[in-house]
Design a protein around this motif. Structure first.
Motif, PDB file in Angstrom:
ATOM      1  N   ASN A  32       0.825  -1.205   0.000  1.00  0.00           N
ATOM      2  CA  ASN A  32       0.000   0.000   0.000  1.00  0.00           C
ATOM      3  C   ASN A  32       0.852   1.245   0.000  1.00  0.00           C
ATOM      4  O   ASN A  32       1.945   1.272   0.564  1.00  0.00           O
ATOM      5  CB  ASN A  32      -0.877   0.047   1.259  1.00  0.00           C
ATOM      6  N   SER A  56      -6.169  -0.189  -6.961  1.00  0.00           N
ATOM      7  CA  SER A  56      -7.422   0.143  -6.274  1.00  0.00           C
ATOM      8  C   SER A  56      -7.196   1.300  -5.316  1.00  0.00           C
ATOM      9  O   SER A  56      -6.179   1.355  -4.634  1.00  0.00           O
ATOM     10  CB  SER A  56      -7.941  -1.063  -5.503  1.00  0.00           C
ATOM     11  N   THR A  57      -8.164   2.208  -5.274  1.00  0.00           N
ATOM     12  CA  THR A  57      -8.021   3.413  -4.459  1.00  0.00           C
ATOM     13  C   THR A  57      -9.098   3.494  -3.390  1.00  0.00           C
ATOM     14  O   THR A  57     -10.208   2.981  -3.567  1.00  0.00           O
ATOM     15  CB  THR A  57      -8.080   4.666  -5.340  1.00  0.00           C
ATOM     16  N   PHE A  58      -8.746   4.182  -2.300  1.00  0.00           N
ATOM     17  CA  PHE A  58      -9.647   4.304  -1.162  1.00  0.00           C
ATOM     18  C   PHE A  58      -9.464   5.696  -0.576  1.00  0.00           C
ATOM     19  O   PHE A  58      -8.374   6.258  -0.625  1.00  0.00           O
ATOM     20  CB  PHE A  58      -9.326   3.229  -0.123  1.00  0.00           C
ATOM     21  N   TYR A  59     -10.553   6.236   0.000  1.00  0.00           N
ATOM     22  CA  TYR A  59     -10.525   7.611   0.469  1.00  0.00           C
ATOM     23  C   TYR A  59     -11.174   7.763   1.836  1.00  0.00           C
ATOM     24  O   TYR A  59     -12.120   7.038   2.178  1.00  0.00           O
ATOM     25  CB  TYR A  59     -11.258   8.516  -0.528  1.00  0.00           C
ATOM     26  N   LYS A  64     -13.714  12.413  -0.035  1.00  0.00           N
ATOM     27  CA  LYS A  64     -14.315  11.685  -1.155  1.00  0.00           C
ATOM     28  C   LYS A  64     -14.973  12.648  -2.132  1.00  0.00           C
ATOM     29  O   LYS A  64     -15.683  13.569  -1.727  1.00  0.00           O
ATOM     30  CB  LYS A  64     -15.352  10.691  -0.632  1.00  0.00           C
TER      31      LYS A  64
END
Length: 125
Positions: A32, A56-59, A64
């Motif tokens: 990550n 893959s992305t996450f916020y 967001k």
């Protein structure tokens, strides 16, 4: 391993900035990378993260729809495009890497091995 962050500065509310984090001294095959931010007296807050393999992305909830994280696989660089900035986005932003990181710990500061020096972003109202 060195993480060199750049791109911070002063911007008016509603403006945009792009942070960059160049990683040297390591070849990535997975794990990550993420951006966190911190203001005085508060804990480090997860902003955005990306899985190095697959992308893959996450916020975090507060960013967001306004921030976008991306990575350049060849350059071993991670970017944070920040738009519609608000005064509450003012903080020191840190990039971090976890070469063996797993998805379930992507938002946890304690799971990261290496950190950049921090880059101040100031959003004026």
């Amino acid at each position: 391993v060195q993480l060199q962050a750049s791109g911070g500065g002063l911007v008016q509310a509603g403006g945009s900035l792009r942070l960059s984090c160049a990683v040297s001294g390591r070849t990535f095959s997975g794990g990550n990378m993420a951006w966190f931010r911190q203001t005085p007296g508060k804990e480090r807050e997860f902003v955005a993260g990306v899985r190095w393999s697959g992308g893959s992305t996450f916020y975090g909830d507060s960013v967001k729809g306004r921030f976008t994280i991306s990575r350049d696989y060849a350059k071993t660089t991670v970017y944070l495009q920040m738009t519609s900035l608000k005064p509450e986005d003012t903080a020191v932003y840190y990039c971090a890497s976890a070469p063996r990181g797993i998805l379930s710990t992507l938002g946890e500061p304690s799971s990261y091995d290496d950190w950049g020096q921090g880059d101040l972003v100031t959003v004026s109202s």
